[in-house]
Design a protein around this motif. Sequence first.
Motif, PDB file in Angstrom:
ATOM      1  N   UNK A 272       0.800  -1.219   0.000  1.00 53.21           N
ATOM      2  CA  UNK A 272       0.000   0.000   0.000  1.00 53.21           C
ATOM      3  C   UNK A 272       0.835   1.273   0.000  1.00 53.21           C
ATOM      4  N   UNK A 273       2.084   1.132  -0.385  1.00 51.32           N
ATOM      5  CA  UNK A 273       2.926   2.322  -0.472  1.00 51.32           C
ATOM      6  C   UNK A 273       2.370   3.216  -1.575  1.00 51.32           C
ATOM      7  N   UNK A 274       2.063   4.490  -1.249  1.00 53.98           N
ATOM      8  CA  UNK A 274       1.382   5.351  -2.217  1.00 53.98           C
ATOM      9  C   UNK A 274       2.296   5.792  -3.350  1.00 53.98           C
ATOM     10  N   UNK A 275       1.664   6.212  -4.459  1.00 56.68           N
ATOM     11  CA  UNK A 275       2.427   6.860  -5.524  1.00 56.68           C
ATOM     12  C   UNK A 275       2.826   8.235  -5.014  1.00 56.68           C
ATOM     13  N   UNK A 276       3.761   8.856  -5.716  1.00 52.22           N
ATOM     14  CA  UNK A 276       4.227  10.152  -5.231  1.00 52.22           C
ATOM     15  C   UNK A 276       5.191   9.945  -4.088  1.00 52.22           C
ATOM     16  N   UNK A 277       5.214  10.894  -3.157  1.00 56.90           N
ATOM     17  CA  UNK A 277       6.126  10.776  -2.020  1.00 56.90           C
ATOM     18  C   UNK A 277       5.641   9.670  -1.086  1.00 56.90           C
ATOM     19  N   UNK A 278       6.523   8.775  -0.677  1.00 53.76           N
ATOM     20  CA  UNK A 278       6.091   7.646   0.155  1.00 53.76           C
ATOM     21  C   UNK A 278       5.672   8.091   1.553  1.00 53.76           C
ATOM     22  N   UNK A 279       6.124   9.269   1.957  1.00 50.95           N
ATOM     23  CA  UNK A 279       5.872   9.729   3.333  1.00 50.95           C
ATOM     24  C   UNK A 279       4.605  10.578   3.434  1.00 50.95           C
ATOM     25  N   UNK A 280       3.909  10.785   2.298  1.00 49.10           N
ATOM     26  CA  UNK A 280       2.775  11.724   2.270  1.00 49.10           C
ATOM     27  C   UNK A 280       1.744  11.469   3.366  1.00 49.10           C
TER      28      UNK A 280
END
Lengths: 316, 322
Positions: B279-287
């Motif tokens: 479930x690591x998001x697209x874009x910045x991983x820390x968002x």
Amino acid sequence: MSIFLLKRFFTFIVTLLGASLLTFLSLEILPGDPARVILGIDAPQSAVDALRLQLGLDRPMVDRYFDWLAHLLTGRFGVSYTYNVPVMDLIKHRIGITFPLAILSMLLSVLVALILGIYAASRHNKIGDVSVMGLSQLGISIPNFWLALLLILFFAVNLGWFSSGGFVGWDKGFIKSIQSLILPAISLATVQGAILARFTRSAVLETMREDYVRTARAKGLTRRGTLWKHVLRNAMIPVITIMGLQFANLLAGTIIVEEVFAIPGLGRLILQAISNRDITVVRDVVILLAALVVFINFVVDVLYAVIDPRLKPQDV
Amino acid sequence: MLDIKNLNINLNTVYGDATAVRNLSFKLEKGKTLGIVGESGCGKSLTALAVMGLLPENSWSTGEIIFNNKNLLSLNEDKLCKIRGNSIGMIFQEPMTSLNPLHTIGKQIAEPMILHGKVTRSMIKKEVLNLLDMVGIPDPLKRISSFPHELSGGQRQRVMIAMALSCKPEILIADEPTTALDVTIQKQILDLIKDLIDEFGMSMILISHDLGVIANNVQEIIVMYGGVCVEKGYTKKLINNISHPYSQGLFSAIPTLEMQEDSEQRLKTIPGSVPEITEIPKGCTFQGRCEYVSDICVKNSPNSVKISEDHEAYCFNLDKLN
């Protein structure tokens, strides 16, 4: 080491006592009067009563149990009702057949199981693994008496490689004797070997996931080198437990297989003795087999200590 | 000497394929030390295993891991076996389970040296005794025939170090070498590793979740989050000017002695938890856990922003932060 052995010896004695009590009681519960069986259903009651008196069957159960124990301890086994010879003589002839048969099938089962189990584990989820698993599933599913009949039909009747039954006797030479034991041994070993192969596979697979296996790989050992040097000995610890338990199963299996192959061994003796209500024979042979099984488990315990330094007693 | 370019590590999980490490690149020069810091599941251990070529069966890596002009990812198993334990040594997190319980420690330490043909049979024992002495095991002559269960955790980790260093590798990878140990033992082990690294002129990759441990023991730091590098730089520069919101959170989560028990000041935490690997998001991983998050963080992955010479961070909002 001595304390370890002493403890194990104590367990050995207690287990045997339990086994003797269980054997004795279950034979007491068994319906059918030995005296009546010996004399036949037409015999007059007075004769039966006289025989009961002669056999000591009229005495209280507790007395007879301790009598039997005392006899066992002094090595004086009873006299068979039906054969009218000391049980010891009956056993002496037959143990020389049943024991080699059990050992032979144990060897076969262990050899095949280890090879197949290790092979399957090293080919985890590949075709070799799947084939071995399928084969072992088949091996587990075939009842040994049925397999025995198939083996006779194929190897004895059609191919004529082995005899279809009976035992030639050790005086005819080692090779001939083993030849007449090989089919019964295979039919006994198949189920045990199949179970053991599966067990070996999962033990090896489990061990391969251990951290120290990763360490071994990080040292530069190949997969195969790691398997031989680090995995197998560790995986053998649970496998040996199962081997010990299987030995008991093997002995029980001889009862059926010896009947199918008409081999005059302990298994056949005990089967006939049960149907003849030859209680002295049954209980003496059963206690002997129980002692053998407990002894094997004792050997297994000692093997543990040899393999695993963590179990090595500190007082060596 | 070690040059990792665009390393991607993919995992095949029950929920489908996932990328555990994304576009990771870093260099390790001879004799230098590098630390990778991040929470569990950020991909730091997988990175180490990828360098060793020992990734778990359900995973694979792409990109390049260049070691002495050879791409390790394209080498076959036989060649990798000659590098492992020989040119690259590794220490693992769990000293309790990383040694084979059935072999003496002497045998286990001797194994890589015999395997890589470093010493003759007659010299083996002397060499093992030297190593045991070097890693500070008391009474080596007696301990050489001890089994792992007869040793304490700290001593076992010393044995692991002796084993990893026995072939004098060019690189030592230490994956959380002190996490399973007592705090008092931690420092001893780290000091020992540092001393030996200096003595042999080795390079080291030290992996830890503990920024304190990393900051005190390496020359260069990589901060990882969600499988990507979020900040990297020379230790002094990075520590003096921690830039990425995640690194800042990590650093302020370290308790200090000045904190009073009943004072208003509480230990800062990073809200939320690490996303599942699938479930690591697209874009910045820390968002999902960042207080400065904006639209662009969700859309695009941040590029490297130079903070100073040899210090960079991957964040769109660095100007807001400072």
